[in-house]
Every structure is written in C-alpha cells, then in structure tokens.
Design an enzyme around this catalytic site. Structure first.
Site, PDB file in Angstrom:
ATOM      1  N   GLY A  44      -6.809   6.327  -3.555  1.00  0.00           N
ATOM      2  CA  GLY A  44      -5.345   6.329  -3.415  1.00  0.00           C
ATOM      3  C   GLY A  44      -4.823   4.945  -3.768  1.00  0.00           C
TER       4      GLY A  44
ATOM      5  N   GLY B  79      -7.205   2.014  -2.338  1.00  0.00           N
ATOM      6  CA  GLY B  79      -8.504   2.108  -3.015  1.00  0.00           C
ATOM      7  C   GLY B  79      -8.391   1.664  -4.472  1.00  0.00           C
TER       8      GLY B  79
ATOM      9  N   ASN C  74      -6.313   3.232   7.799  1.00  0.00           N
ATOM     10  CA  ASN C  74      -5.419   2.978   8.931  1.00  0.00           C
ATOM     11  C   ASN C  74      -5.982   3.593  10.202  1.00  0.00           C
ATOM     12  OD1 ASN C  74      -3.043   1.576   8.603  1.00  0.00           O
ATOM     13  ND2 ASN C  74      -1.778   3.357   8.131  1.00  0.00           N
TER      14      ASN C  74
ATOM     15  N   LYS D 174      -2.918  -4.173  14.341  1.00  0.00           N
ATOM     16  CA  LYS D 174      -2.421  -3.181  13.371  1.00  0.00           C
ATOM     17  C   LYS D 174      -2.134  -1.858  14.082  1.00  0.00           C
ATOM     18  CE  LYS D 174      -1.296  -1.885   9.202  1.00  0.00           C
ATOM     19  NZ  LYS D 174      -2.060  -0.936   8.492  1.00  0.00           N
TER      20      LYS D 174
ATOM     21  N   ASN E 168       5.221   3.980  13.080  1.00  0.00           N
ATOM     22  CA  ASN E 168       4.967   5.228  12.357  1.00  0.00           C
ATOM     23  C   ASN E 168       5.614   6.464  12.986  1.00  0.00           C
ATOM     24  OD1 ASN E 168       3.453   3.270  11.108  1.00  0.00           O
ATOM     25  ND2 ASN E 168       1.883   4.666  10.435  1.00  0.00           N
TER      26      ASN E 168
END
Ligand code: PAF
Length: 303
Positions: free
Chosen positions: A14, A17, A104, A186, A194
């Site tokens: 993605g 990557g 993540n 994180k 989110n």
C-alpha cells in the site's frame, strides 16, 4: 547470521509499503513485492510522487506461495492482516529471518512473537505521510519519523546490521532500544483521532477547530492517559494533551485512516487501536466508558 546485504520482501504494498520499497531500492537494496495475486518474476512498476518529482521503479513480484527464501521481511499490511499475511509466507522464512512490523495499532506484535519465537522480530511506527493515488502510484504527503526496535525485550538491544542500511535509506529513521513508548504514543494518538474523525466524518483538524468535538477530545484523552499511566508510561500520559493537539494541527487536512477505511468499505483497525486499549484497561481494572462507546459505535458501523 544475516549479513548486511539485505534483500527486502515487502508484504503489503500500500502507501507506506510502496514508499519504503522505493526508499530501500533507491539506496541499492534488492526489493521484491509479495502480492496476493503476484506471479513469480513478474515486474510491477511503482511510482512515488514527491512534490513535482515522480520516481518510477520496477520491482520483482512474487505470490505468497513462491519458493525462494526470505531473509528480510517488511510487513505494512493492515493490522488485522498481519498474522495471516505472515502465515501465508511462513514456509519461505529463513531460520534467521528478520521481520519488521510497521502496521498501525498494537496487539499483533505479541501474536507474531508468540507464533515465531525463534525469528528476529522488530516493530515500529512511522509518521511518514503517504497515500495511494492508484494501484502502484503513491504520493509522499509529508516527511515524518520512523522508529524501530525489537518486539521482544532482550538483553542485546543494539541495532542490527540491517538497520544501518535503513538509517541511510530512510530519512529520520531512529533505532529505539525500547520501542514500547513509541508504540504507545502512536496508539494513544490513534485512539483519540481515528474513531472520532471516522464517526463524525471529518478531517483531523476539526477535532481542534470545532468546539463540540474539542470538548469530546479532552475527556477521551484523559481515559487514554490513565491507561498509559497504569501501563508504566506516565511520561506519555503527561504529554498527551500537547502531543494530540500537535498531531491534530499537523495533520489537519488529513482524513484519518479509519475514516478512509469506512468510506472504502474496508474493515477498520479498531480492534488493534481502541480494542487493544480496552483490553489493557481491563487488565488494570480502569473504567474507560468513552473509549468503549466509540469502539462499539465503530464496530456497529463497520463490518
Ligand atoms: O491513522 C491515521 O490516520 C494516522 O495515524 C493519524 C496520525 C491519526 C493521522 O491521520
């Protein structure tokens, strides 16, 4: 022992990557992409846009079932795919394989460590900004920092040989002798930004700009801070108001990955973000009703 001449296989081509594939290959590393539908030896062209510059690279691809051994594996899939993606190539992993997990969220690191105890498992987090414009075409949206460390706590916390190449290839890459604080920082940021942006269908910046959303941020953040503190990360708990405000501002025009996942009809990473936080909160008997409500609201919207 692995020498420094790493051949990197990337699992999860993605945005992140592809960005790392491009950087490693620019530095002269051999890089192959493992694609679900990959055909061994087929070449895939990947473009990375940085401002007005477009760099095009040609990568060998392979399917998971290929036969060649894997010495260095970078995993950048969605959190919920990490274990099954590694499983699909497990027969190809060299006995001294180095695996770097850069997805993540939290939780899958422990699962991978438990299932592959004899391999060298590293994990980390990156704030590099990148998004896919189309398959094989990535825009680098902003430079960030990439922190990597060992997934397991072992006495030898020196950086491995391959990391010297990463330091050269990947801007602002930092070796962390204890990666947990970076992962928790994180996680805490993701727990705030989110679910709220996904449920309110807003850009990250709205969490600071809209009074009603900002009023939701503060108590949510306090619950998360209490879990960080109980987990031994008091310094993250103290810094959380400042850090979340800074990330909301720095990424104000972004649509969070969870909002993008929901819009695209994909699974979200909520189990590995708020879900992980809730598990740890339960272990410490900490009440986190606001996080639980957001978790359930996301679960009832997404698959
Ligand atoms: O998941 C995301 O979207 C990102 O980690 C972050 C930092 C919340 C920025 O959008």
């Amino acid at each position: 022992m692995n020498t420094g001449q790493a051949h990197w296989h990337i699992l999860g081509a993605g945005a992140i990557g592809s960005l790392f594939a491009d950087a490693l290959s620019t530095d002269g590393r051999q890089v192959s992409l493992i694609l679900r539908d990959g055909v061994h030896g087929k070449i895939r062209t990947q473009a990375v846009e940085r401002g007005d510059l477009v760099s095009e690279k040609h990568f060998k691809t392979t399917g998971p079932r290929g036969h060649t051994g894997i010495s260095h594996l970078l995993v950048t899939t969605k959190a919920y795919d990490v274990c099954s993606a590694i499983d699909s190539v497990v027969h190809r992993l060299n006995p001294d394989c180095n695996i770097v997990l850069l997805s993540n969220g939290m939780g899958f690191q422990e699962q991978v460590l438990a299932s592959l105890p004899s391999l060298n498992i590293y994990c980390g987090t990156t704030t590099e900004g990148a998004h896919l414009l189309a398959a094989g075409h990535v825009r680098h949206a902003g430079s960030g920092e990439t922190r990597i460390g060992r997934a397991a706590k072992i006495a030898d916390d020196r950086r491995p040989l391959w990391f010297h190449q990463w330091e050269r290839a990947i801007d602002n890459s930092v070796w962390d002798s204890d990666i947990q604080p970076a992962l928790w920082t994180k996680l805490a940021i993701n727990c705030v930004i989110n679910p709220l942006t996904a449920l309110n269908r807003c850009h990250n910046g709205e969490l600071g700009a809209s009074k009603s959303l900002a009023n939701q941020v503060a108590p949510l953040r306090d619950e998360i801070a209490a879990v960080c503190r109980a987990q031994g990360h008091a310094e993250i708990a103290e810094a959380l108001p400042r850090i979340t405000a800074a990330v909301i501002q720095a990424t104000s025009d972004n649509r969070s990955s969870m909002l993008q996942d929901i819009d695209a009809g994909r699974l979200t990473e909520i189990d590995y973000i708020t879900g992980y936080l809730l598990e740890v909160a339960d272990q410490h008997s900490i009440d986190t009703p606001l996080n639980r409500a957001l978790f359930e609201a996301i679960k009832s919207r997404a698959h």
